[in-house]
Design a protein around this motif. Structure first.
Motif, PDB file in Angstrom:
ATOM      1  N   ARG A 108       0.838  -1.196   0.000  1.00 15.30           N
ATOM      2  CA  ARG A 108       0.000   0.000   0.000  1.00 15.30           C
ATOM      3  C   ARG A 108       0.876   1.250   0.000  1.00 15.30           C
ATOM      4  N   VAL A 109       0.255   2.382  -0.346  1.00 11.17           N
ATOM      5  CA  VAL A 109       0.955   3.669  -0.274  1.00 11.17           C
ATOM      6  C   VAL A 109       0.318   4.601   0.752  1.00 11.17           C
ATOM      7  N   VAL A 110      -0.877   4.256   1.238  1.00 10.46           N
ATOM      8  CA  VAL A 110      -1.543   5.097   2.236  1.00 10.46           C
ATOM      9  C   VAL A 110      -1.044   4.734   3.625  1.00 10.46           C
ATOM     10  N   ASN A 111      -1.107   5.693   4.533  1.00 17.67           N
ATOM     11  CA  ASN A 111      -0.732   5.426   5.915  1.00 17.67           C
ATOM     12  C   ASN A 111      -1.927   4.833   6.666  1.00 17.67           C
ATOM     13  N   ASP A 112      -1.686   4.439   7.895  1.00 19.46           N
ATOM     14  CA  ASP A 112      -2.757   3.863   8.712  1.00 19.46           C
ATOM     15  C   ASP A 112      -3.768   4.918   9.127  1.00 19.46           C
ATOM     16  N   THR A 113      -5.024   4.517   9.201  1.00 16.79           N
ATOM     17  CA  THR A 113      -6.015   5.344   9.876  1.00 16.79           C
ATOM     18  C   THR A 113      -5.706   5.301  11.375  1.00 16.79           C
ATOM     19  N   PRO A 114      -6.220   6.245  12.160  1.00 17.02           N
ATOM     20  CA  PRO A 114      -5.989   6.180  13.606  1.00 17.02           C
ATOM     21  C   PRO A 114      -6.421   4.844  14.210  1.00 17.02           C
ATOM     22  N   GLU A 115      -7.513   4.290  13.701  1.00 15.57           N
ATOM     23  CA  GLU A 115      -7.991   3.003  14.216  1.00 15.57           C
ATOM     24  C   GLU A 115      -7.006   1.880  13.895  1.00 15.57           C
ATOM     25  N   MET A 116      -6.483   1.873  12.677  1.00 18.76           N
ATOM     26  CA  MET A 116      -5.509   0.847  12.297  1.00 18.76           C
ATOM     27  C   MET A 116      -4.219   0.995  13.094  1.00 18.76           C
ATOM     28  N   ALA A 117      -3.769   2.228  13.270  1.00 16.01           N
ATOM     29  CA  ALA A 117      -2.546   2.460  14.041  1.00 16.01           C
ATOM     30  C   ALA A 117      -2.722   1.976  15.478  1.00 16.01           C
ATOM     31  N   ARG A 118      -3.902   2.227  16.037  1.00 17.92           N
ATOM     32  CA  ARG A 118      -4.180   1.757  17.391  1.00 17.92           C
ATOM     33  C   ARG A 118      -4.175   0.233  17.447  1.00 17.92           C
TER      34      ARG A 118
END
Length: 264
Positions: free
Chosen positions: A120-130
Motif C-alpha cells: 500500500r501507499v496510504v498510511n494507517d487510519t488512527p484506528e488501524m494504528a491503534r
C-alpha cells in the motif's frame, strides 16, 4: 546463509547467484524463507540477495520501534557490506513494499527497477494504528501464536487455505517463530509510516506492481491505482493468490518477474 554486520545490526542474508542483483525483501512477520520458490529458481538469472530484516529470522534486534526508513537504511548498508555498487532490482512484499518506497526516497541512484507486491501507499487510519499498538503490546505479553490465527485467513486466498495444507502449516510456523520484540517493533514502525501517494509521479524507475486476485489486505483495485500513479509501471494480477502472491502462485510470479527483468 551468512551473517553481515551493517548499520549497527547483525543481519542474516541469503546471497547466491551471479549477474544483475535482485534484492528480495520479505513481509511482516516473516523472514527470507517466504521467498523459497524464488530463491530456488531466480538464482539461475541473477545474484539474489534475501535478508532477514532486523529482528526477523536469524537477524538480531535491540529496538522497541523500527521505522520503515530504518529498514531501508539497513538494506543500503547491507549492499555496501556486500560490495554491491550497481543499481539493484528491489522486490518487496507488503511491509517490504513500505520499505521499498523509503528506499527509493533515500537511495534513488541505487535502484535499477522496482517490484512491489501486495502493498500500500496510504498510511494507517488512527484506528488501524491503534490496532498495531495493541498487537505489539499483546505480542510482548503473550507471544506470537495468536498472530497466526488472526493473520492467516487474511494472508492467503480461500483456495490456498483449503487446498494447500502444507503451505498453510509452513506459513503458520513461520509466523509463530517470529520474536515478540521484532513483531512489536515492526508494528510500531508501520503505525508511524507516511502516506506516500504524492511520491508516485516522481518514481522514475521501471516498476512492476503485482497483486493477488484475492488479496483482502491490499486489494487489486488499490494496487491498480498505485500502478496508474507511477510514470513507468506494469500492473499484473495473479490468479489463485491472496496477499502472499509470490508464495501462492510462484510459477506465474516468477514468469512475470523474469519477463519484466528481461531475463527470458
Amino acid at each position: 546463509m551468512r551473517q553481515v554486520h551493517c548499520n549497527g545490526q547483525q543481519l542474516q542474508v541469503f546471497d547466491e547467484g551471479h549477474g544483475p542483483v535482485l534484492l528480495l525483501v520479505h513481509g511482516f512477520p516473516l523472514d527470507h524463507t517466504m521467498w523459497k520458490p524464488q530463491l530456488e529458481e531466480l538464482v539461475k538469472d541473477a545474484r539474489v540477495i534475501a535478508p532477514d530484516l532486523r529482528g526477523f529470522g536469524g537477524s538480531l534486534i535491540n529496538d522497541d520501534t523500527v521505522l520503515m526508513e530504518q529498514y531501508a537504511d539497513d538494506l543500503a548498508a547491507l549492499l555496501d557490506q556486500l560490495d554491491i555498487n550497481q543499481p539493484v532490482i528491489f522486490c518487496g512484499l507488503s511491509m517490504g513494499g513500505y520499505i521499498a518506497w523509503q528506499f527509493w526516497k533515500r537511495y534513488p541512484a541505487r535502484l535499477e527497477k522496482l517490484i512491489v507486491c501486495d502493498t500500500r501507499v496510504v498510511n494507517d487510519t488512527p484506528e488501524m494504528a491503534r490496532g498495531r499498538q495493541l498487537m505489539a503490546e499483546r505480542a510482548m505479553r503473550e507471544g506470537t501464536e495468536f498472530i497466526a490465527e488472526t493473520m492467516l485467513p487474511k494472508l492467503l486466498a480461500p483456495d490456498t487455505l483449503k487446498k494447500c495444507p502444507e503451505l498453510v502449516d509452513d506459513l503458520r510456523k513461520l509466523v509463530v517463530s517470529a520474536s515478540p520484540m521484532s513483531v512489536a517493533a515492526a508494528q510500531r514502525g508501520m503505525s508511524q509510516r507516511k502516506d506516500v501517494r504524492g511520491w508516485l509521479p516522481n518514481i522514475n524507475v521501471p516498476t512492476l506492481v503485482v497483486c493477488g486476485r484475492y488479496d483482502v489486505v491490499s486489494p487489486s483495485e488499490e494496487m491498480h491505482e498505485i500502478a496508474a500513479g507511477l510514470p513507468d509501471a506494469v500492473f499484473v494480477e495473479l490468479a489463485d493468490a491472496g496477499h502472499m502472491a509470490p508464495l501462492e502462485n510462484p510459477e506465474e510470479f516468477n514468469r512475470v518477474l523474469r519477463k519484466f527483468c528481461q531475463w527470458c
